[in-house]
Motif scaffolding. Structure first.
Motif, mmCIF file in Angstrom:
data_model
loop_
_atom_site.group_PDB
_atom_site.id
_atom_site.type_symbol
_atom_site.label_atom_id
_atom_site.label_comp_id
_atom_site.label_asym_id
_atom_site.label_seq_id
_atom_site.Cartn_x
_atom_site.Cartn_y
_atom_site.Cartn_z
ATOM 1 N N ILE A 1 0.842 -1.205 0.000
ATOM 2 C CA ILE A 1 0.000 0.000 0.000
ATOM 3 C C ILE A 1 0.872 1.248 0.000
ATOM 4 C CG2 ILE A 1 -1.766 1.275 1.270
ATOM 5 C CD1 ILE A 1 -2.689 -1.434 2.408
ATOM 6 N N ALA A 2 1.889 1.257 0.868
ATOM 7 C CA ALA A 2 2.777 2.419 0.949
ATOM 8 C C ALA A 2 3.523 2.636 -0.363
ATOM 9 C CB ALA A 2 3.770 2.235 2.100
ATOM 10 N N LEU A 3 3.956 1.550 -1.007
ATOM 11 C CA LEU A 3 4.661 1.670 -2.287
ATOM 12 C C LEU A 3 3.742 2.228 -3.376
ATOM 13 C CD1 LEU A 3 6.685 -1.682 -2.320
ATOM 14 C CD2 LEU A 3 7.605 0.627 -2.025
ATOM 15 N N LYS A 4 2.494 1.762 -3.390
ATOM 16 C CA LYS A 4 1.540 2.237 -4.397
ATOM 17 C C LYS A 4 1.314 3.734 -4.270
ATOM 18 C CE LYS A 4 -1.513 1.567 -7.709
ATOM 19 N NZ LYS A 4 -1.135 1.093 -9.057
ATOM 20 N N VAL A 5 1.294 4.228 -3.046
ATOM 21 C CA VAL A 5 1.120 5.660 -2.819
ATOM 22 C C VAL A 5 2.395 6.407 -3.205
ATOM 23 C CG1 VAL A 5 0.677 7.454 -1.091
ATOM 24 C CG2 VAL A 5 -0.572 5.282 -0.988
ATOM 25 N N ALA A 6 3.554 5.853 -2.873
ATOM 26 C CA ALA A 6 4.827 6.536 -3.118
ATOM 27 C C ALA A 6 5.064 6.820 -4.594
ATOM 28 C CB ALA A 6 5.978 5.712 -2.546
ATOM 29 N N VAL A 7 4.666 5.894 -5.480
ATOM 30 C CA VAL A 7 4.945 6.080 -6.915
ATOM 31 C C VAL A 7 4.084 7.170 -7.534
ATOM 32 C CG1 VAL A 7 5.799 3.738 -7.298
ATOM 33 C CG2 VAL A 7 3.357 4.198 -7.544
ATOM 34 N N ARG A 8 3.184 7.759 -6.764
ATOM 35 C CA ARG A 8 2.428 8.911 -7.276
ATOM 36 C C ARG A 8 3.339 10.125 -7.426
ATOM 37 N NH1 ARG A 8 -2.475 9.722 -3.297
ATOM 38 N NH2 ARG A 8 -2.707 11.567 -4.618
ATOM 39 N N GLU A 9 4.422 10.169 -6.626
ATOM 40 C CA GLU A 9 5.315 11.328 -6.642
ATOM 41 C C GLU A 9 6.743 11.005 -7.082
ATOM 42 O OE1 GLU A 9 4.566 14.491 -6.050
ATOM 43 O OE2 GLU A 9 2.449 14.055 -5.756
ATOM 44 N N VAL A 10 7.175 9.757 -6.900
ATOM 45 C CA VAL A 10 8.554 9.369 -7.199
ATOM 46 C C VAL A 10 8.530 8.135 -8.094
ATOM 47 C CG1 VAL A 10 10.811 8.778 -6.222
ATOM 48 C CG2 VAL A 10 9.223 10.227 -4.917
ATOM 49 N N ASP A 11 9.413 8.072 -9.092
ATOM 50 C CA ASP A 11 9.403 6.931 -10.003
ATOM 51 C C ASP A 11 9.833 5.660 -9.270
ATOM 52 O OD1 ASP A 11 12.444 6.156 -10.989
ATOM 53 O OD2 ASP A 11 12.265 8.244 -10.343
ATOM 54 N N PRO A 12 9.381 4.492 -9.753
ATOM 55 C CA PRO A 12 9.599 3.231 -9.034
ATOM 56 C C PRO A 12 11.057 2.924 -8.703
ATOM 57 C CG PRO A 12 7.962 2.915 -10.753
ATOM 58 C CD PRO A 12 8.504 4.292 -10.933
ATOM 59 N N VAL A 13 11.971 3.098 -9.670
ATOM 60 C CA VAL A 13 13.374 2.742 -9.430
ATOM 61 C C VAL A 13 13.986 3.632 -8.348
ATOM 62 C CG1 VAL A 13 15.679 2.572 -10.457
ATOM 63 C CG2 VAL A 13 13.669 1.843 -11.764
ATOM 64 N N THR A 14 13.636 4.913 -8.340
ATOM 65 C CA THR A 14 14.162 5.825 -7.320
ATOM 66 C C THR A 14 13.638 5.457 -5.937
ATOM 67 O OG1 THR A 14 14.277 7.610 -8.977
ATOM 68 C CG2 THR A 14 14.415 8.246 -6.656
ATOM 69 N N VAL A 15 12.394 5.018 -5.853
ATOM 70 C CA VAL A 15 11.841 4.567 -4.573
ATOM 71 C C VAL A 15 12.636 3.368 -4.062
ATOM 72 C CG1 VAL A 15 9.841 3.511 -3.443
ATOM 73 C CG2 VAL A 15 9.517 5.419 -5.012
ATOM 74 N N TRP B 1 8.154 12.694 2.755
ATOM 75 C CA TRP B 1 9.420 12.211 3.307
ATOM 76 C C TRP B 1 9.189 11.209 4.428
ATOM 77 C CZ3 TRP B 1 14.030 12.034 1.370
ATOM 78 C CH2 TRP B 1 14.422 12.966 0.408
ATOM 79 N N LEU B 2 8.139 11.428 5.209
ATOM 80 C CA LEU B 2 7.788 10.457 6.244
ATOM 81 C C LEU B 2 7.446 9.108 5.622
ATOM 82 C CD1 LEU B 2 5.604 12.374 8.884
ATOM 83 C CD2 LEU B 2 7.915 11.436 9.173
ATOM 84 N N LEU B 3 6.718 9.154 4.497
ATOM 85 C CA LEU B 3 6.362 7.910 3.802
ATOM 86 C C LEU B 3 7.624 7.185 3.315
ATOM 87 C CD1 LEU B 3 4.293 5.972 2.545
ATOM 88 C CD2 LEU B 3 4.216 7.474 0.546
ATOM 89 N N LEU B 4 8.557 7.916 2.721
ATOM 90 C CA LEU B 4 9.797 7.309 2.247
ATOM 91 C C LEU B 4 10.620 6.758 3.412
ATOM 92 C CD1 LEU B 4 10.953 9.822 -0.534
ATOM 93 C CD2 LEU B 4 9.929 7.553 -0.839
ATOM 94 N N ALA B 5 10.616 7.487 4.541
ATOM 95 C CA ALA B 5 11.339 6.998 5.724
ATOM 96 C C ALA B 5 10.725 5.700 6.229
ATOM 97 C CB ALA B 5 11.313 8.061 6.818
ATOM 98 N N PHE B 6 9.383 5.604 6.180
ATOM 99 C CA PHE B 6 8.725 4.365 6.577
ATOM 100 C C PHE B 6 9.142 3.211 5.669
ATOM 101 C CE2 PHE B 6 5.258 1.424 5.515
ATOM 102 C CZ PHE B 6 5.134 0.764 6.730
ATOM 103 N N LEU B 7 9.231 3.471 4.362
ATOM 104 C CA LEU B 7 9.631 2.425 3.415
ATOM 105 C C LEU B 7 11.058 1.969 3.693
ATOM 106 C CD1 LEU B 7 8.115 3.853 0.108
ATOM 107 C CD2 LEU B 7 7.316 1.872 1.405
ATOM 108 N N GLY B 8 11.943 2.908 4.019
ATOM 109 C CA GLY B 8 13.310 2.547 4.345
ATOM 110 C C GLY B 8 13.405 1.758 5.640
ATOM 111 N N ALA B 9 12.681 2.218 6.672
ATOM 112 C CA ALA B 9 12.674 1.520 7.959
ATOM 113 C C ALA B 9 12.064 0.130 7.807
ATOM 114 C CB ALA B 9 11.896 2.328 8.995
ATOM 115 N N ASN B 10 11.053 0.022 6.950
ATOM 116 C CA ASN B 10 10.431 -1.268 6.679
ATOM 117 C C ASN B 10 11.461 -2.261 6.154
ATOM 118 O OD1 ASN B 10 8.852 -3.356 5.169
ATOM 119 N ND2 ASN B 10 7.132 -2.106 5.811
ATOM 120 N N THR B 11 12.340 -1.775 5.275
ATOM 121 C CA THR B 11 13.388 -2.630 4.718
ATOM 122 C C THR B 11 14.333 -3.128 5.807
ATOM 123 O OG1 THR B 11 13.298 -1.453 2.606
ATOM 124 C CG2 THR B 11 15.301 -2.714 3.070
ATOM 125 N N VAL B 12 14.797 -2.212 6.656
ATOM 126 C CA VAL B 12 15.740 -2.585 7.715
ATOM 127 C C VAL B 12 15.127 -3.622 8.648
ATOM 128 C CG1 VAL B 12 17.100 -1.777 9.669
ATOM 129 C CG2 VAL B 12 16.849 -0.334 7.655
#
Length: 300
Positions: free
Chosen positions: A23-37, A215-226
């Motif tokens: 869900i978070a990834l689907k929202v993120a690609v509205r503003e940032v391209d997939p590879v950059t995410v 930026w909070l959304l991107l930080a969540f995606l990064g923390a999710n990875t860790v």
């Protein structure tokens, strides 16, 4: 806590965080391209883990100088897993991406029996059978949507499946590597190499235009990875691959429940899903099957 219980606990944490990931990834690609995410997720995860290891165990950085060949292959596979899954979500819906990405854990479960010679009890066979029946109910609506779809939607499914196969390769190699290396040392390399591989394909301009909430959304995606991949590595260290797989496969339940709530609320910032009573029955059966597979057999 016994190793088996630790493995189930770590796998459950991974499943929980992955449940919200699509869900978070689907929202993120509205503003940032997939590879950059994808690149940002790896970069964030590497930096956070590196800071932690500098303070607690500097010796883990030795693996970056001379990594095992299997680890290099694992990192390449993980890079495509992230990229294929991200691009798949971009072209389809979170729930459908979650459906087809489960090919990866199923392949890992098969590898547990074939490659790692893990023993299976009759109770576990019944558990797998119950879970498979549950998934057939659970995913009936999504499969109908897939066969009714055309063009970009099916491309998203194919990309997701390719990412799932890549993930199974990564997980099998991780299962072998974690025997002789710490989870954090492996993850340092697994997070670091994709940053270098993907660097030529990213677009940084959109990142500088994001507001605080994005930026909070991107930080969540990064923390999710860790968190998710650290727990996954530990789960593979402490218990059988087939049990880790069946726990991880539960993560779509969280995605579907969340998407069901969002659909009921009629939000306009994400594509709605369709559900039925058969879907709910499938959820119950999958959970029942997972409990049978993961429950530890009492010793005589």
């Amino acid at each position: 806590m016994q190793n088996h219980s630790k493995g189930i606990m770590y796998a459950s944490i991974t499943a929980f965080f992955w449940g919200f990931l699509a869900i978070a990834l689907k929202v993120a690609v509205r503003e940032v391209d997939p590879v950059t995410v994808v690149w940002f997720r790896f970069l964030f995860a590497f930096v956070i883990l590196a800071i932690w290891e500098v303070s607690n165990n500097p010796g883990t950085f030795k693996i970056l100088i001379k990594p095992p060949l299997l680890l290099v292959f694992a990192a390449i596979a993980l890079t495509w897993n992230y990229t294929g899954y991200m691009m798949g979500i971009h072209h389809t819906t979170p729930s459908n991406a979650q459906l087809f990405i489960q090919t990866g854990p199923l392949l890992l479960a098969t590898a547990g029996f074939v490659l790692f010679k893990e023993k299976v009890k009759p109770k576990q066979i019944i558990g797998f059978a119950v879970a498979i029946v549950g998934f057939s109910f659970f995913y009936s609506d999504q499969l109908d949507a897939f066969f009714e779809s055309k063009g970009s939607y099916k491309l998203g499914i194919l990309l997701t499946v390719s990412g799932a196969i890549a993930w199974s390769v990564y997980a099998i190699l991780q299962k072998k590597l974690v025997v002789n290396h710490s989870a954090n040392s492996l993850n340092l390399f697994l997070f670091g190499l994709p940053v270098i591989i993907l660097a030529p394909f990213i677009h940084l301009e959109p990142l500088f235009q994001l507001n605080f909430n994005w930026w909070l959304l991107l930080a969540f995606l990064g923390a999710n990875t860790v968190i998710a991949y650290t727990c996954l590595a530990k789960a593979l260290k402490y218990t059988e691959a087939n049990k880790v797989s069946i726990i991880i496969i539960l993560n779509p339940m969280i995605t579907f429940i969340t998407m069901g709530i969002l659909t009921w609320l009629n939000v306009d910032w994400i594509t709605h899903e369709r559900f039925s009573l058969i879907t709910v029955l499938g959820v119950v059966l999958v959970f029942a099957g997972a409990i049978l597979v993961a429950k530890k057999t009492k010793k005589a």
